[in-house]
Design an enzyme around this catalytic site. Structure first.
Site, PDB file in Angstrom:
ATOM      1  N   CYS A 164       0.910  -1.271   0.129  1.00  0.00           N
ATOM      2  CA  CYS A 164       0.013  -0.052  -0.079  1.00  0.00           C
ATOM      3  C   CYS A 164       0.999   1.179  -0.062  1.00  0.00           C
ATOM      4  O   CYS A 164       1.628   1.316  -0.918  1.00  0.00           O
ATOM      5  CB  CYS A 164      -0.922  -0.103   1.198  1.00  0.00           C
ATOM      6  N   ALA A 165       0.630   2.296   0.981  1.00  0.00           N
ATOM      7  CA  ALA A 165       1.484   3.486   0.768  1.00  0.00           C
ATOM      8  C   ALA A 165       2.792   3.110   2.009  1.00  0.00           C
ATOM      9  O   ALA A 165       4.032   3.196   1.244  1.00  0.00           O
ATOM     10  CB  ALA A 165       0.884   4.825   1.490  1.00  0.00           C
TER      11      ALA A 165
END
Length: 272
Positions: A164-165
């Site tokens: 994800c981030a």
């Protein structure tokens, strides 16, 4: 009575490299299952986003022989960080998941808000409560997305990398769901999740101002629940599984729609 000779356990993954521009990378191979097996090294990886990978980092990632990269970021993440680097021959699958601290306005407050705003929104345990609630929500409402990921892994999508981030929350929960399907010991799942707290793995807290007061000890303490990996967050997800489905087996069968043959294929691909 014939005595069985214990078989040696598979070698653990090699120490991960220092990937400049890609944080929180690791191979989850080697984690033990409840039936005496281990996750096969070199088959399932996790990390933060790949948008800032250097040329050397991209070459290393390409050397892993990845089939699929699962990117759980949303459009706001892509606008902020950019698209992943392209890896030759690798399929990129974007499956946006709820961010545990979702909402453009919320993240603007995190980056730009003054101390009074942060106290109001995050103080007195509110930040940690937001995180535990979001983990429960992702388990209950993102069954279609998690089902899609696990079905893909049981099919033709390994070796795979999930990110994800920061590689902590959305990817962390997706990895945890996959490991539950593999019957990995819960303690080992939590221990792997907590590895995201290592200094060289942590997502850097972004603040709009470089002024000292914008990163004061109190500000950083208020923000820390959003950027920490805490066992209580993942335990909240496990509790949601037990509350909603009565346990992992029903969650896998009814929540994710995983047939016995799909689970068998998944375990054949990812376990030794």
């Amino acid at each position: 009575m014939t005595q069985q000779i214990p078989q040696p356990l598979p070698a653990l993954p090699e120490p991960e490299p220092e990937l400049i521009g890609v944080r929180n990378f690791r191979d989850v191979g080697g984690l033990p299952t409840t039936d005496g097996r281990r996750v096969r090294p070199g088959r399932l990886f996790r990390s933060g986003h790949l948008a800032h990978a250097t040329e050397t980092g991209a070459e290393f990632l390409a050397s892993l022989g990845l089939h699929t990269v699962f990117d759980f970021r949303n459009r706001a993440d892509h606008a902020l960080e950019g698209a992943d680097v392209e890896l030759p021959g690798v399929r990129n699958v974007n499956i946006p998941l709820s961010d545990p601290a979702d909402g453009r306005e919320f993240w603007t407050m995190v980056r730009e808000g003054d101390l009074a705003q942060l106290r109001t929104v995050l103080g007195e345990g509110r930040a940690a409560a937001r995180m535990t609630d979001s983990y429960r929500t992702m388990i209950r409402t993102r069954t279609a997305e998690h089902s899609r990921v696990v079905h893909a892994l049981a099919g033709d999508s390994v070796p795979a990398l999930m990110h994800c981030a920061a590689g902590k929350d959305r990817a962390g929960l997706s990895i945890a769901v996959t490991l539950l399907a593999l019957r990995v010991e819960r303690e080992a799942i939590v221990a792997d999740y907590l590895e995201s707290n290592a200094p060289h793995r942590r997502y850097r807290v972004r603040r709009g101002s470089e002024a000292a007061e914008s990163r004061s000890p109190e500000v950083m303490e208020l923000l820390s629940p959003l950027f920490d990996a805490r066992a209580e967050y993942l335990e909240a997800a496990f509790e949601a599984i037990d509350e909603e489905w009565g346990g992992v087996e029903r969650y896998l069968a009814e929540g994710l729609g995983l047939a016995p043959e799909t689970l068998a294929a998944l375990r054949e691909k990812l376990l030794v």
